[in-house]
Design a protein around this motif. Structure first.
Motif, PDB file in Angstrom:
ATOM      1  N   MET A 126      57.366  16.423 -49.745  1.00  0.00           N
ATOM      2  CA  MET A 126      58.219  15.368 -50.229  1.00  0.00           C
ATOM      3  C   MET A 126      59.441  15.999 -50.882  1.00  0.00           C
ATOM      4  SD  MET A 126      57.295  12.196 -52.711  1.00  0.00           S
ATOM      5  CE  MET A 126      56.246  11.417 -51.515  1.00  0.00           C
ATOM      6  N   ASN A 127      60.518  15.328 -50.830  1.00  0.00           N
ATOM      7  CA  ASN A 127      61.784  15.823 -51.317  1.00  0.00           C
ATOM      8  C   ASN A 127      61.781  15.945 -52.843  1.00  0.00           C
ATOM      9  OD1 ASN A 127      64.435  16.484 -51.633  1.00  0.00           O
ATOM     10  ND2 ASN A 127      65.223  14.746 -50.486  1.00  0.00           N
ATOM     11  N   THR A 128      62.498  16.973 -53.340  1.00  0.00           N
ATOM     12  CA  THR A 128      62.605  17.186 -54.779  1.00  0.00           C
ATOM     13  C   THR A 128      63.283  16.010 -55.463  1.00  0.00           C
ATOM     14  OG1 THR A 128      62.796  19.540 -54.369  1.00  0.00           O
ATOM     15  CG2 THR A 128      63.461  18.783 -56.528  1.00  0.00           C
ATOM     16  N   VAL A 129      64.169  15.343 -54.763  1.00  0.00           N
ATOM     17  CA  VAL A 129      64.881  14.209 -55.337  1.00  0.00           C
ATOM     18  C   VAL A 129      63.920  13.091 -55.705  1.00  0.00           C
ATOM     19  CG1 VAL A 129      66.657  12.479 -54.845  1.00  0.00           C
ATOM     20  CG2 VAL A 129      66.941  14.814 -54.013  1.00  0.00           C
ATOM     21  N   VAL A 130      62.820  12.989 -54.988  1.00  0.00           N
ATOM     22  CA  VAL A 130      61.858  11.913 -55.231  1.00  0.00           C
ATOM     23  C   VAL A 130      60.757  12.342 -56.199  1.00  0.00           C
ATOM     24  CG1 VAL A 130      60.129  10.440 -54.138  1.00  0.00           C
ATOM     25  CG2 VAL A 130      62.302  10.866 -53.001  1.00  0.00           C
ATOM     26  N   ARG A 131      60.241  13.554 -56.044  1.00  0.00           N
ATOM     27  CA  ARG A 131      59.044  13.925 -56.796  1.00  0.00           C
ATOM     28  C   ARG A 131      59.291  14.122 -58.287  1.00  0.00           C
ATOM     29  NH1 ARG A 131      57.833  19.813 -54.137  1.00  0.00           N
ATOM     30  NH2 ARG A 131      59.510  20.921 -55.186  1.00  0.00           N
ATOM     31  N   ARG A 132      60.432  14.640 -58.680  1.00  0.00           N
ATOM     32  CA  ARG A 132      60.694  14.824 -60.113  1.00  0.00           C
ATOM     33  C   ARG A 132      60.788  13.491 -60.854  1.00  0.00           C
ATOM     34  NH1 ARG A 132      64.781  19.553 -61.502  1.00  0.00           N
ATOM     35  NH2 ARG A 132      63.612  19.464 -63.418  1.00  0.00           N
ATOM     36  N   PRO A 133      61.563  12.515 -60.347  1.00  0.00           N
ATOM     37  CA  PRO A 133      61.594  11.224 -61.051  1.00  0.00           C
ATOM     38  C   PRO A 133      60.238  10.532 -61.102  1.00  0.00           C
ATOM     39  CG  PRO A 133      63.458  11.381 -59.562  1.00  0.00           C
ATOM     40  CD  PRO A 133      62.573  12.554 -59.285  1.00  0.00           C
ATOM     41  N   VAL A 134      59.443  10.670 -60.041  1.00  0.00           N
ATOM     42  CA  VAL A 134      58.116  10.055 -60.043  1.00  0.00           C
ATOM     43  C   VAL A 134      57.249  10.687 -61.131  1.00  0.00           C
ATOM     44  CG1 VAL A 134      55.983   9.797 -58.712  1.00  0.00           C
ATOM     45  CG2 VAL A 134      58.178   9.313 -57.642  1.00  0.00           C
ATOM     46  N   ALA A 135      57.329  12.004 -61.278  1.00  0.00           N
ATOM     47  CA  ALA A 135      56.559  12.678 -62.326  1.00  0.00           C
ATOM     48  C   ALA A 135      57.018  12.232 -63.711  1.00  0.00           C
ATOM     49  CB  ALA A 135      56.689  14.192 -62.183  1.00  0.00           C
ATOM     50  N   PHE A 136      58.332  12.088 -63.902  1.00  0.00           N
ATOM     51  CA  PHE A 136      58.851  11.634 -65.198  1.00  0.00           C
ATOM     52  C   PHE A 136      58.433  10.198 -65.497  1.00  0.00           C
ATOM     53  CE2 PHE A 136      62.404  14.874 -64.580  1.00  0.00           C
ATOM     54  CZ  PHE A 136      61.803  15.800 -65.416  1.00  0.00           C
ATOM     55  N   VAL A 137      58.522   9.321 -64.510  1.00  0.00           N
ATOM     56  CA  VAL A 137      58.137   7.919 -64.713  1.00  0.00           C
ATOM     57  C   VAL A 137      56.644   7.826 -65.014  1.00  0.00           C
ATOM     58  CG1 VAL A 137      57.882   5.684 -63.559  1.00  0.00           C
ATOM     59  CG2 VAL A 137      60.035   6.940 -63.389  1.00  0.00           C
ATOM     60  N   ALA A 138      55.837   8.586 -64.276  1.00  0.00           N
ATOM     61  CA  ALA A 138      54.391   8.580 -64.522  1.00  0.00           C
ATOM     62  C   ALA A 138      54.078   9.072 -65.934  1.00  0.00           C
ATOM     63  CB  ALA A 138      53.672   9.445 -63.487  1.00  0.00           C
ATOM     64  N   ALA A 139      54.787  10.102 -66.385  1.00  0.00           N
ATOM     65  CA  ALA A 139      54.567  10.618 -67.745  1.00  0.00           C
ATOM     66  C   ALA A 139      54.932   9.569 -68.789  1.00  0.00           C
ATOM     67  CB  ALA A 139      55.391  11.891 -67.956  1.00  0.00           C
ATOM     68  N   ALA A 154      47.024  -4.895 -61.656  1.00  0.00           N
ATOM     69  CA  ALA A 154      48.246  -4.407 -61.010  1.00  0.00           C
ATOM     70  C   ALA A 154      48.846  -3.251 -61.802  1.00  0.00           C
ATOM     71  CB  ALA A 154      49.252  -5.542 -60.866  1.00  0.00           C
ATOM     72  N   PHE A 155      48.860  -3.357 -63.131  1.00  0.00           N
ATOM     73  CA  PHE A 155      49.383  -2.268 -63.959  1.00  0.00           C
ATOM     74  C   PHE A 155      48.572  -0.991 -63.750  1.00  0.00           C
ATOM     75  CE2 PHE A 155      49.147   0.218 -67.881  1.00  0.00           C
ATOM     76  CZ  PHE A 155      50.480   0.590 -68.007  1.00  0.00           C
ATOM     77  N   LEU A 156      47.254  -1.106 -63.780  1.00  0.00           N
ATOM     78  CA  LEU A 156      46.409   0.075 -63.603  1.00  0.00           C
ATOM     79  C   LEU A 156      46.576   0.685 -62.212  1.00  0.00           C
ATOM     80  CD1 LEU A 156      43.200  -1.085 -65.474  1.00  0.00           C
ATOM     81  CD2 LEU A 156      44.707   0.794 -66.106  1.00  0.00           C
ATOM     82  N   MET A 157      46.780  -0.146 -61.201  1.00  0.00           N
ATOM     83  CA  MET A 157      46.977   0.374 -59.854  1.00  0.00           C
ATOM     84  C   MET A 157      48.345   1.045 -59.699  1.00  0.00           C
ATOM     85  SD  MET A 157      44.183   0.056 -58.314  1.00  0.00           S
ATOM     86  CE  MET A 157      43.336   0.237 -59.863  1.00  0.00           C
ATOM     87  N   VAL A 158      49.347   0.548 -60.412  1.00  0.00           N
ATOM     88  CA  VAL A 158      50.659   1.208 -60.395  1.00  0.00           C
ATOM     89  C   VAL A 158      50.551   2.589 -61.039  1.00  0.00           C
ATOM     90  CG1 VAL A 158      52.978   1.131 -61.394  1.00  0.00           C
ATOM     91  CG2 VAL A 158      52.052  -0.882 -60.252  1.00  0.00           C
ATOM     92  N   VAL A 159      49.849   2.673 -62.160  1.00  0.00           N
ATOM     93  CA  VAL A 159      49.656   3.968 -62.818  1.00  0.00           C
ATOM     94  C   VAL A 159      48.867   4.902 -61.910  1.00  0.00           C
ATOM     95  CG1 VAL A 159      48.680   5.142 -64.817  1.00  0.00           C
ATOM     96  CG2 VAL A 159      49.793   2.944 -65.104  1.00  0.00           C
ATOM     97  N   LEU A 160      47.818   4.398 -61.288  1.00  0.00           N
ATOM     98  CA  LEU A 160      47.037   5.191 -60.346  1.00  0.00           C
ATOM     99  C   LEU A 160      47.928   5.702 -59.218  1.00  0.00           C
ATOM    100  CD1 LEU A 160      44.318   6.157 -59.031  1.00  0.00           C
ATOM    101  CD2 LEU A 160      44.201   3.900 -58.004  1.00  0.00           C
ATOM    102  N   GLY A 161      48.738   4.828 -58.673  1.00  0.00           N
ATOM    103  CA  GLY A 161      49.641   5.221 -57.592  1.00  0.00           C
ATOM    104  C   GLY A 161      50.643   6.281 -58.020  1.00  0.00           C
ATOM    105  N   LEU A 162      51.179   6.164 -59.225  1.00  0.00           N
ATOM    106  CA  LEU A 162      52.131   7.165 -59.718  1.00  0.00           C
ATOM    107  C   LEU A 162      51.473   8.528 -59.885  1.00  0.00           C
ATOM    108  CD1 LEU A 162      54.071   5.072 -62.381  1.00  0.00           C
ATOM    109  CD2 LEU A 162      55.012   6.035 -60.270  1.00  0.00           C
TER     110      LEU A 162
END
Length: 149
Positions: A1-14, A114-122
């Protein structure tokens, strides 16, 4: 996966895990206060013991979520896959969110599910996006061998 996508996903998940940790501690604090104010025993248990146990449970789970958020934040800052132990901790966090999501549907409702599944997905998306650690050797069988003549 592209770096442009994975870093923001990690930050949002955190960030989501940090917010969830605070929410878990607050909810357990409210439950502990209600149990203490009810002054009723359950099967002979002291209400103070149940209240203290609820505080401890909320604190431990909150610290665990903070640890998971910190691991995701470090992965995003470094832009590297988490180490082996960190991956195990994050996988356990994802499993806990899946199980809690399944229980939450019937007890709390679809919004909490839905909230728990979003967190799981992140969490899962972050783990999959980073793959394996970049400093581990690749399993290329013929990488060092000379080309056949």
């Amino acid at each position: 996966m592209n770096t442009v996508v994975r870093r923001p996903v990690a930050f949002v998940a955190a960030i989501v895990l940090f917010v969830e940790a605070v929410g878990i501690v607050l909810i357990n604090g409210i439950l502990a206060t209600v149990v203490k104010n009810q002054d009723m025993s359950l099967a002979g248990m002291d209400p103070a013991v149940m209240s203290n146990g609820t505080w401890v449970m909320g604190g431990v789970f909150g610290l665990y979520l903070l640890l998971c958020g910190l691991l995701l934040l470090l992965a995003g800052i470094r832009d590297r896959a988490p180490g082996r132990l960190a991956r195990v901790v994050l996988i356990l966090c994802a499993v806990v969110h899946g199980v809690l999501g399944a229980l939450t549907v019937g007890l709390v409702g679809w919004t909490a599910f839905a909230f728990l599944m979003v967190v799981l997905g992140l969490i899962v998306l972050t783990l999959v996006a980073y793959g394996t650690r970049s400093d581990e050797p690749a399993d290329d069988v013929g990488a060092g061998a000379p080309a056949p003549v």
